[in-house]
Design a protein around this motif. Sequence first.
Motif, mmCIF file in Angstrom:
data_model
loop_
_atom_site.group_PDB
_atom_site.id
_atom_site.type_symbol
_atom_site.label_atom_id
_atom_site.label_comp_id
_atom_site.label_asym_id
_atom_site.label_seq_id
_atom_site.Cartn_x
_atom_site.Cartn_y
_atom_site.Cartn_z
ATOM 1 N N PHE A 197 0.890 -1.258 -0.200
ATOM 2 C CA PHE A 197 -0.172 0.073 -0.010
ATOM 3 C C PHE A 197 0.714 1.458 0.081
ATOM 4 O O PHE A 197 0.371 2.264 -0.414
ATOM 5 C CB PHE A 197 -1.122 0.001 1.142
ATOM 6 N N MET A 198 2.092 1.330 0.520
ATOM 7 C CA MET A 198 2.968 2.221 0.549
ATOM 8 C C MET A 198 3.198 2.826 -0.844
ATOM 9 O O MET A 198 3.581 3.934 -1.387
ATOM 10 C CB MET A 198 4.235 2.259 1.409
ATOM 11 N N ILE B 150 1.887 1.634 -3.717
ATOM 12 C CA ILE B 150 0.553 2.087 -4.340
ATOM 13 C C ILE B 150 0.341 3.817 -4.092
ATOM 14 O O ILE B 150 -0.002 4.425 -5.013
ATOM 15 C CB ILE B 150 -0.744 1.354 -4.083
ATOM 16 N N SER B 151 0.523 4.202 -2.843
ATOM 17 C CA SER B 151 0.285 5.431 -2.333
ATOM 18 C C SER B 151 1.221 6.219 -2.744
ATOM 19 O O SER B 151 1.016 7.503 -3.551
ATOM 20 C CB SER B 151 0.437 5.598 -0.757
ATOM 21 N N ILE B 152 2.565 5.690 -3.206
ATOM 22 C CA ILE B 152 3.537 6.632 -3.940
ATOM 23 C C ILE B 152 3.267 6.880 -5.320
ATOM 24 O O ILE B 152 3.452 8.024 -5.873
ATOM 25 C CB ILE B 152 5.032 5.970 -3.737
ATOM 26 N N LEU C 237 0.264 6.762 -6.679
ATOM 27 C CA LEU C 237 -0.758 7.624 -7.041
ATOM 28 C C LEU C 237 -0.576 9.097 -6.499
ATOM 29 O O LEU C 237 -0.898 10.035 -7.193
ATOM 30 C CB LEU C 237 -1.967 7.151 -6.034
ATOM 31 N N ALA C 238 0.464 9.379 -5.538
ATOM 32 C CA ALA C 238 0.823 10.530 -5.387
ATOM 33 C C ALA C 238 1.679 11.297 -6.441
ATOM 34 O O ALA C 238 1.526 12.369 -6.902
ATOM 35 C CB ALA C 238 1.769 10.619 -4.139
ATOM 36 N N GLN D 106 3.516 16.936 -4.674
ATOM 37 C CA GLN D 106 3.281 16.265 -3.414
ATOM 38 C C GLN D 106 4.708 15.638 -3.300
ATOM 39 O O GLN D 106 4.643 14.436 -2.692
ATOM 40 C CB GLN D 106 2.325 15.093 -3.721
ATOM 41 N N SER E 51 5.420 14.697 0.300
ATOM 42 C CA SER E 51 4.602 13.333 0.760
ATOM 43 C C SER E 51 5.274 12.174 0.448
ATOM 44 O O SER E 51 5.573 11.151 0.866
ATOM 45 C CB SER E 51 3.200 13.407 0.238
ATOM 46 N N MET F 4 7.068 9.369 2.375
ATOM 47 C CA MET F 4 6.671 7.910 2.393
ATOM 48 C C MET F 4 7.692 6.911 1.943
ATOM 49 O O MET F 4 8.078 5.901 2.503
ATOM 50 C CB MET F 4 5.639 7.744 1.269
#
Length: 232
Positions: A188-189, A191-193, A195-196, A207, A210, A214
């Motif tokens: 999930f980290m 995926i979050s990166i 998406l950011a 971003q 962020s 991450m």
Amino acid sequence: MKKVFTTIISLLLGGLAGFTITLAIMMDKNKIDEAWAQPVNILLYIVLAILLILLVTSLLLIKKLKKVNAQKFVGEQEDLMEEFKYKKFADLNITANTSLILSILAVAISILMSNNSILQIGFILLFIASSVISIFGINLVRNIYPERNLPSVTSKDYEKKFMESMDDGEKYVTLQGLYRAHQLFNLFMLISIILAVAFSFFSEQSQMFSIALMCLVMLVVNTSYLVVVRNK
């Protein structure tokens, strides 16, 4: 301890209710309509309701665990009650942890995206209440299993002492849970990166902070894990 815990939670929830009612009375109709007109406020009120439900559920679970723990059982019934306490304590951890994380998110959103002081103060109080319940829940296990001499959450080397108090079966279950959580964290980290990065590219709102944060968290967590495995 029970009286102190009950008093703190009652004061927090009572303070939240009293503050909300008082401020609502002081606000005129136009300000109330303006507060509800903002979509983010509607979302935050929904989160507020969810948090209250989670906190009440946590309190009911604590009450149920204390009631069952005060009773004596024998034979097969004792085994069933031990399983019941184990599952209810797990449910308590889930509700307390969820309310704590949601309250942190809600505090951040209310401060950054809303000018509604009712929500800002309310979520801060709910964050404190969630923290108290989480700490109380960790210490509650010592009362449920007094014969195991479990360490206090404030004791030095708590994690090490807690692991030493586990039997082989509990260590195996804990290992499974931690390894699964470690895998999901990395997934999930990542995926979050991604998406950011995509959000920064298409919205032209950087971003970078962020993304860098991450990546740093992933580096620290994975390096710590690998160092522990290597040294064992």
